[in-house]
Design a protein around this motif. Structure first.
Motif, short mmCIF file in Angstrom:
data_model
loop_
_atom_site.label_atom_id
_atom_site.label_comp_id
_atom_site.label_asym_id
_atom_site.label_seq_id
_atom_site.Cartn_x
_atom_site.Cartn_y
_atom_site.Cartn_z
N ASP A 62 47.00 38.13 30.48
CA ASP A 62 46.21 39.36 30.57
C ASP A 62 44.93 39.09 31.35
OD1 ASP A 62 48.00 40.95 29.04
OD2 ASP A 62 47.11 40.23 27.19
N SER A 63 44.29 37.98 31.07
CA SER A 63 43.07 37.61 31.80
C SER A 63 43.37 37.34 33.27
CB SER A 63 42.45 36.37 31.15
OG SER A 63 41.38 35.91 31.93
N GLN A 64 44.46 36.63 33.55
CA GLN A 64 44.84 36.33 34.93
C GLN A 64 45.14 37.60 35.71
OE1 GLN A 64 48.14 33.64 34.50
NE2 GLN A 64 46.85 31.97 33.75
N ASN A 65 45.73 38.59 35.06
CA ASN A 65 46.11 39.84 35.73
C ASN A 65 44.98 40.86 35.81
OD1 ASN A 65 48.73 38.92 36.19
ND2 ASN A 65 49.43 39.66 34.19
N ALA A 66 43.86 40.58 35.15
CA ALA A 66 42.72 41.50 35.18
C ALA A 66 42.05 41.45 36.56
CB ALA A 66 41.73 41.14 34.08
#
Length: 151
Positions: free
Chosen positions: A139-143
C-alpha cells in the motif's frame, strides 16, 4: 371472568419491549506498512483533519459497536473513522510517513471502487460483523509521492 383475566395477562406479556436481539461489530485497521500512517476521513467530500487517526507501525485502530433490533445498518470500515460530525465518510486518505498518500473513495455509481482492489470501501472489507483491514508495505509502495509534506 377467568378467561378475561387470562386474555389480559397474555396480552400484557406480548406487549413487552421489542426483541432484545443485537449484533456486535468489531472492526480493526492494522498497520503493517513499515511506516506511521495517518488516516484522514472526508465527510461529504470535505477533508476533516481534526478527525484524523494516527496508527503506529505494528499498531491498530479498532472500533466495537453494538446494533440493537431493529438494526440501523451496522458498521463499516469508513464508519470507524467517523466522529460525531453529521454526514457520510466519502473518502479516506492514507498518509505514509507524511510523504506519500493514497485516497480511497466510497463505492458509488460515479466511483467504481472495483478498479482499486485495496479500496477500504469495497464490500469484502465491510460485509461481516468482525473485519480486519491490514495496511501493507505494498500500500505504501503504491501510494503517490506528495513531493514533500503531504499536509
Amino acid at each position: 371472568m377467568k378467561k378475561l383475566i387470562i386474555i389480559i395477562l397474555l396480552g400484557l406479556l406480548g406487549c413487552g419491549p421489542e426483541s432484545s436481539e443485537e449484533k456486535k461489530y468489531d472492526y480493526s485497521v492494522v498497520n503493517n506498512s513499515g511506516y506511521i500512517v495517518e488516516v484522514i476521513p472526508y465527510i461529504n467530500g470535505v477533508k476533516e483533519t481534526s478527525n484524523k487517526v494516527t496508527i503506529q507501525n505494528g499498531g491498530n485502530f479498532n472500533k466495537k459497536y453494538t446494533d440493537y433490533a431493529p438494526y440501523s445498518g451496522g458498521l463499516s470500515m469508513s464508519g470507524i473513522f467517523k466522529s460525531n460530525t453529521i454526514g457520510n465518510v466519502t473518502h479516506l486518505e492514507f498518509v505514509f510517513k507524511n510523504s506519500k498518500k493514497i485516497i480511497y473513495e466510497e463505492c458509488s455509481v460515479t466511483s467504481n471502487c472495483n478498479s482499486l482492489p485495496r479500496n477500504i470501501f469495497r464490500p469484502e472489507f465491510n460485509n461481516e460483523q468482525t473485519e480486519v483491514y491490514t495496511i501493507t508495505p505494498e500500500d505504501s509502495q503504491n501510494a503517490q509521492d506528495c513531493g514533500g509534506n503531504c499536509n
